[in-house]
Design a protein around this motif. Structure first.
Motif, PDB file in Angstrom:
ATOM      1  N   VAL A 102       0.810  -1.198  -0.129  1.00  0.00           N
ATOM      2  CA  VAL A 102       0.035  -0.046   0.052  1.00  0.00           C
ATOM      3  C   VAL A 102       0.967   1.081  -0.126  1.00  0.00           C
ATOM      4  CG1 VAL A 102      -1.629   1.269   1.346  1.00  0.00           C
ATOM      5  CG2 VAL A 102      -1.789  -1.129   1.230  1.00  0.00           C
ATOM      6  N   ASP A 103       0.610   2.298  -0.854  1.00  0.00           N
ATOM      7  CA  ASP A 103       1.355   3.451  -1.105  1.00  0.00           C
ATOM      8  C   ASP A 103       1.246   4.322   0.083  1.00  0.00           C
ATOM      9  OD1 ASP A 103       3.321   4.988  -2.227  1.00  0.00           O
ATOM     10  OD2 ASP A 103       1.677   6.200  -3.337  1.00  0.00           O
ATOM     11  N   LYS A 104       2.454   4.751   0.695  1.00  0.00           N
ATOM     12  CA  LYS A 104       2.744   5.766   1.905  1.00  0.00           C
ATOM     13  C   LYS A 104       2.081   5.436   3.111  1.00  0.00           C
ATOM     14  CE  LYS A 104       2.445   9.298  -1.691  1.00  0.00           C
ATOM     15  NZ  LYS A 104       1.701  10.457  -2.194  1.00  0.00           N
ATOM     16  N   VAL A 105       1.681   4.014   3.322  1.00  0.00           N
ATOM     17  CA  VAL A 105       1.140   3.590   4.798  1.00  0.00           C
ATOM     18  C   VAL A 105       1.757   2.300   4.912  1.00  0.00           C
ATOM     19  CG1 VAL A 105      -0.751   5.236   4.736  1.00  0.00           C
ATOM     20  CG2 VAL A 105      -0.813   2.885   3.746  1.00  0.00           C
ATOM     21  N   SER A 106       1.680   1.970   6.243  1.00  0.00           N
ATOM     22  CA  SER A 106       2.383   0.458   6.489  1.00  0.00           C
ATOM     23  C   SER A 106       1.365  -0.633   6.084  1.00  0.00           C
ATOM     24  CB  SER A 106       2.565   0.398   8.103  1.00  0.00           C
ATOM     25  OG  SER A 106       3.063  -0.795   8.395  1.00  0.00           O
ATOM     26  N   SER A 107       2.017  -1.706   5.662  1.00  0.00           N
ATOM     27  CA  SER A 107       1.196  -2.921   5.007  1.00  0.00           C
ATOM     28  C   SER A 107       2.120  -4.072   4.900  1.00  0.00           C
ATOM     29  CB  SER A 107       0.465  -2.317   3.689  1.00  0.00           C
ATOM     30  OG  SER A 107       1.271  -2.648   2.501  1.00  0.00           O
ATOM     31  N   ALA A 121      -3.712  -6.464  -4.963  1.00  0.00           N
ATOM     32  CA  ALA A 121      -4.123  -5.086  -4.256  1.00  0.00           C
ATOM     33  C   ALA A 121      -4.860  -5.414  -2.918  1.00  0.00           C
ATOM     34  CB  ALA A 121      -4.634  -4.456  -5.456  1.00  0.00           C
ATOM     35  N   GLN A 122      -6.000  -6.180  -3.304  1.00  0.00           N
ATOM     36  CA  GLN A 122      -7.028  -6.430  -2.263  1.00  0.00           C
ATOM     37  C   GLN A 122      -6.423  -6.977  -1.086  1.00  0.00           C
ATOM     38  OE1 GLN A 122     -10.329  -5.616  -1.629  1.00  0.00           O
ATOM     39  NE2 GLN A 122     -10.523  -4.351  -3.545  1.00  0.00           N
ATOM     40  N   LEU A 123      -5.423  -7.939  -1.011  1.00  0.00           N
ATOM     41  CA  LEU A 123      -4.560  -8.806  -0.213  1.00  0.00           C
ATOM     42  C   LEU A 123      -3.817  -7.709   0.498  1.00  0.00           C
ATOM     43  CD1 LEU A 123      -4.286 -11.434   0.893  1.00  0.00           C
ATOM     44  CD2 LEU A 123      -2.716 -11.777  -0.408  1.00  0.00           C
ATOM     45  N   VAL A 124      -3.396  -6.970  -0.189  1.00  0.00           N
ATOM     46  CA  VAL A 124      -2.338  -5.995   0.356  1.00  0.00           C
ATOM     47  C   VAL A 124      -3.221  -5.018   1.380  1.00  0.00           C
ATOM     48  CG1 VAL A 124      -0.763  -3.951   0.051  1.00  0.00           C
ATOM     49  CG2 VAL A 124      -0.396  -6.203  -1.164  1.00  0.00           C
ATOM     50  N   VAL A 143      -7.303   3.928  -1.996  1.00  0.00           N
ATOM     51  CA  VAL A 143      -5.717   3.767  -1.652  1.00  0.00           C
ATOM     52  C   VAL A 143      -5.102   3.448  -2.955  1.00  0.00           C
ATOM     53  CG1 VAL A 143      -6.076   3.574   0.555  1.00  0.00           C
ATOM     54  CG2 VAL A 143      -6.122   1.467  -0.699  1.00  0.00           C
ATOM     55  N   ASP A 144      -3.588   3.600  -2.939  1.00  0.00           N
ATOM     56  CA  ASP A 144      -3.087   3.360  -4.237  1.00  0.00           C
ATOM     57  C   ASP A 144      -2.082   2.218  -3.644  1.00  0.00           C
ATOM     58  OD1 ASP A 144      -3.765   5.100  -6.025  1.00  0.00           O
ATOM     59  OD2 ASP A 144      -2.429   6.653  -5.369  1.00  0.00           O
ATOM     60  N   VAL A 145      -2.042   0.886  -4.382  1.00  0.00           N
ATOM     61  CA  VAL A 145      -1.026  -0.163  -4.039  1.00  0.00           C
ATOM     62  C   VAL A 145      -0.028   0.028  -5.014  1.00  0.00           C
ATOM     63  CG1 VAL A 145      -0.956  -2.332  -4.284  1.00  0.00           C
ATOM     64  CG2 VAL A 145      -2.769  -1.495  -2.951  1.00  0.00           C
ATOM     65  N   VAL A 146       1.313   0.141  -4.697  1.00  0.00           N
ATOM     66  CA  VAL A 146       2.398   0.146  -5.786  1.00  0.00           C
ATOM     67  C   VAL A 146       2.796  -1.172  -5.615  1.00  0.00           C
ATOM     68  CG1 VAL A 146       2.937   2.521  -5.154  1.00  0.00           C
ATOM     69  CG2 VAL A 146       3.932   0.616  -3.855  1.00  0.00           C
ATOM     70  N   TYR A 147       3.425  -1.414  -7.292  1.00  0.00           N
ATOM     71  CA  TYR A 147       4.363  -2.948  -7.214  1.00  0.00           C
ATOM     72  C   TYR A 147       5.100  -2.618  -8.287  1.00  0.00           C
ATOM     73  CZ  TYR A 147       1.232  -3.239 -11.678  1.00  0.00           C
ATOM     74  OH  TYR A 147       0.536  -3.121 -13.066  1.00  0.00           O
ATOM     75  N   LYS A 205      -5.272   1.614  -8.253  1.00  0.00           N
ATOM     76  CA  LYS A 205      -6.146   2.327  -7.298  1.00  0.00           C
ATOM     77  C   LYS A 205      -7.407   1.112  -7.001  1.00  0.00           C
ATOM     78  CE  LYS A 205      -6.782   6.281  -6.732  1.00  0.00           C
ATOM     79  NZ  LYS A 205      -6.305   7.209  -5.847  1.00  0.00           N
ATOM     80  N   VAL A 206      -7.076   1.211  -5.679  1.00  0.00           N
ATOM     81  CA  VAL A 206      -8.270   0.459  -4.899  1.00  0.00           C
ATOM     82  C   VAL A 206      -9.225   1.230  -4.112  1.00  0.00           C
ATOM     83  CG1 VAL A 206      -8.598  -1.587  -3.191  1.00  0.00           C
ATOM     84  CG2 VAL A 206      -6.278  -1.316  -4.510  1.00  0.00           C
ATOM     85  N   THR A 207     -10.492   1.353  -5.038  1.00  0.00           N
ATOM     86  CA  THR A 207     -11.490   2.232  -4.505  1.00  0.00           C
ATOM     87  C   THR A 207     -12.037   1.884  -2.997  1.00  0.00           C
ATOM     88  OG1 THR A 207     -12.076   2.377  -6.443  1.00  0.00           O
ATOM     89  CG2 THR A 207     -13.725   3.309  -4.872  1.00  0.00           C
TER      90      THR A 207
END
Length: 207
Positions: free
Chosen positions: A41-46, A71-74, A87-91, A120-122
């Protein structure tokens, strides 16, 4: 401890995996494979979620449905991210992860920002998360041993490929030599035939 999940949304099914905590994330960062794609997850802990590509597959070949699963799992495994929408998920490929002195355990940067992609994860989709969680398995993994085994097999494959290429080269050279010898033999036979039937008399006068 490593958690494995199976995404059967694609054929063949794809395995997603992540470490138990930030210390195992550190091992995954250190002993990852060149075929691994990293998600966060971009910019937050995950959690750090990985997908291991098949031989010959690239990051561009990952089906969109599998990207959504990852992305959903992250997101579901992020305390902050799981509570947030949009949220944005980076990969990116594992090889693009950068670790420098002074970084906290489990923290990474990137060698090339332009090689980092975003999804982008809505919102959280429980159907996806529940489906993946039903496939969850736990295994104790020696990350270093697994990487060293992978590298050893790769070296053996490269050596075999080199031996095969050398054998093909020898066979080709042998064939060329045989063909050259055959041409020389045919030329010789043709010259002998010309000498045999030439009586040395060029005259057409039979008198």
């Amino acid at each position: 401890m490593v958690f494995y999940f199976e995404s059967a949304i694609a054929s063949p099914p794809v395995t997603l995996f992540m470490g138990l905590d930030k210390y195992e994330n550190e091992d995954l960062i250190k002993w990852g494979w060149p075929e691994d794609v990293w998600f966060h997850v971009d910019k937050v802990s995950s959690a750090h979620v990985y997908l291991r590509l098949r031989p010959g597959q690239t990051i561009d070949d990952i089906p969109s449905a599998v990207l959504e699963d990852a992305a959903q799992l992250v997101k579901a495994n992020s305390i902050m991210g799981n509570k947030m929408n949009d949220v944005d998920v980076v990969y990116t490929m594992w090889s693009n992860l950068k670790k420098t002195q002074g970084m906290e355990v489990g923290q990474v940067a990137f060698h090339k920002e332009k090689e980092v992609r975003k999804i982008k994860v809505t919102k959280r989709i429980n159907e996806i998360v529940n489906r993946l969680n039903k496939t969850k398995k736990e295994e104790q993994v020696d990350f270093r041993a697994e990487r060293e085994k992978r590298d050893r097999l790769e070296r053996e494959d490269k050596k075999k490929l080199l031996r095969d290429e050398q054998e093909k080269k020898k066979e080709l050279e042998k064939k060329k030599k045989e063909e050259a010898e055959l041409r020389g033999y045919n030329t010789l036979m043709s010259s002998e035939n010309m000498s045999k039937y030439d009586d040395g008399n060029d005259s057409d006068d039979f008198m």
